[in-house]
Design an enzyme around this catalytic site. Sequence first.
Site, mmCIF file in Angstrom:
data_model
loop_
_atom_site.group_PDB
_atom_site.id
_atom_site.type_symbol
_atom_site.label_atom_id
_atom_site.label_comp_id
_atom_site.label_asym_id
_atom_site.label_seq_id
_atom_site.Cartn_x
_atom_site.Cartn_y
_atom_site.Cartn_z
ATOM 1 N N GLU A 191 12.785 2.552 13.703
ATOM 2 C CA GLU A 191 11.962 3.668 13.209
ATOM 3 C C GLU A 191 10.751 3.756 14.115
ATOM 4 O OE1 GLU A 191 10.332 2.782 9.296
ATOM 5 O OE2 GLU A 191 10.002 0.694 9.838
ATOM 6 N N TYR A 230 0.837 -1.200 0.000
ATOM 7 C CA TYR A 230 0.000 0.000 0.000
ATOM 8 C C TYR A 230 0.866 1.243 0.000
ATOM 9 C CZ TYR A 230 0.835 0.931 4.996
ATOM 10 O OH TYR A 230 1.424 1.233 6.203
HETATM 11 N N1 PLP Z 1 7.886 3.870 8.798
HETATM 12 C C1 PLP Z 1 6.767 3.158 8.872
HETATM 13 C C2 PLP Z 1 6.817 1.810 9.497
HETATM 14 C C3 PLP Z 1 5.559 3.673 8.380
HETATM 15 O O1 PLP Z 1 4.436 2.938 8.459
HETATM 16 C C4 PLP Z 1 5.547 4.966 7.818
HETATM 17 C C5 PLP Z 1 4.319 5.562 7.301
HETATM 18 O O2 PLP Z 1 3.242 5.039 7.447
HETATM 19 C C6 PLP Z 1 6.742 5.681 7.767
HETATM 20 C C7 PLP Z 1 7.909 5.104 8.255
HETATM 21 C C8 PLP Z 1 6.780 7.038 7.141
HETATM 22 O O3 PLP Z 1 6.706 6.906 5.737
HETATM 23 P P1 PLP Z 1 6.153 8.084 4.843
HETATM 24 O O4 PLP Z 1 6.970 9.270 5.178
HETATM 25 O O5 PLP Z 1 6.394 7.629 3.454
HETATM 26 O O6 PLP Z 1 4.721 8.257 5.189
#
Ligand code: PLP
Length: 287
Positions: A183, A36
């Site tokens: 993260e 997704y």
């Molecule tokens: N890390 C994880 C596990 C995430 O689910 C998300 C976003 O949902 C992010 C990092 C941040 O990603 P993005 O900046 O592309 O939304």
Amino acid sequence: MANALPHSLLNGAIVPTNDARISPLDRGFLFGDGIYEVVPVYAGKPLRLSAHFDRLQDGLDALEIANPYSRARWAELVHELIASNGGGDMGVYLEVSRGAGKGRDFLPEPDMQPTVFGFCFPITPPKPELLARGIAAATLEDIRWQRCDIKSIALVGPVMLKMEAKRRGADEAILVRGERLAEGSSSAVFVVKNGRIATPPASHERLPSITRLVVGDVLDALKLPLEVREVRRGELPAADEIWIASSTREALPVTSLDGKAVGEGGPGPVWRRVFDEFQALKQREAG
Ligand code: PLP
């Protein structure tokens, strides 16, 4: 996340969200077999759409699912979906699963037709109280799998982690693998110490966050260097500032970690500059 807006995308057509139906034999439902994306949209314009399409393609390649659409067709569909929901500020969720089979074999059947579903939800700028207070986070051991670089729809790990964070009075879980910062459960993480800003590098342990790239550009614009390096767990409680970043939350200050104040206990001065420049970037690129 706010409620879904009235129109969705299902296999190339815009349909009322409440009428969208897929097969219970869809492998997305049975196996979490799909990927997704969540794309932020400001004033009807998606931010960094091509970076989201790049990541979508990487996920499909990793799962060996053929991309059902060209880039141009994807862009057309995303714009149709946004317009059907009246434009403005919103998040666009896009999902591609491997599709429905005849039964429940672990091995996919040959020539499956992927299912494509998309819907929108309103996003609102963070409330002044939130910006003044920041958010609370809890440090938790990362219980997810070894391919967190894939934006997999199998999200039971982060769901459990979010529930545990909530039990601890926190809005986000900051995940560690042993001594290493991974993260956030749904965000990238930045730490600031003595004016030096660091974030961990891309690896199988973390999603390549698009907002992290945007924050990188914001820091470039501010002429603030970003150190991309492994961050140790022990650096978190000692940090002057911690930020989380994601497509729907932009960059937010973490002001309490495991019940203790981060830095002075309020949003830090470096985050404030990043926040202001982030708003300017949004205006330039999408506003
Ligand atoms: N890390 C994880 C596990 C995430 O689910 C998300 C976003 O949902 C992010 C990092 C941040 O990603 P993005 O900046 O592309 O939304």
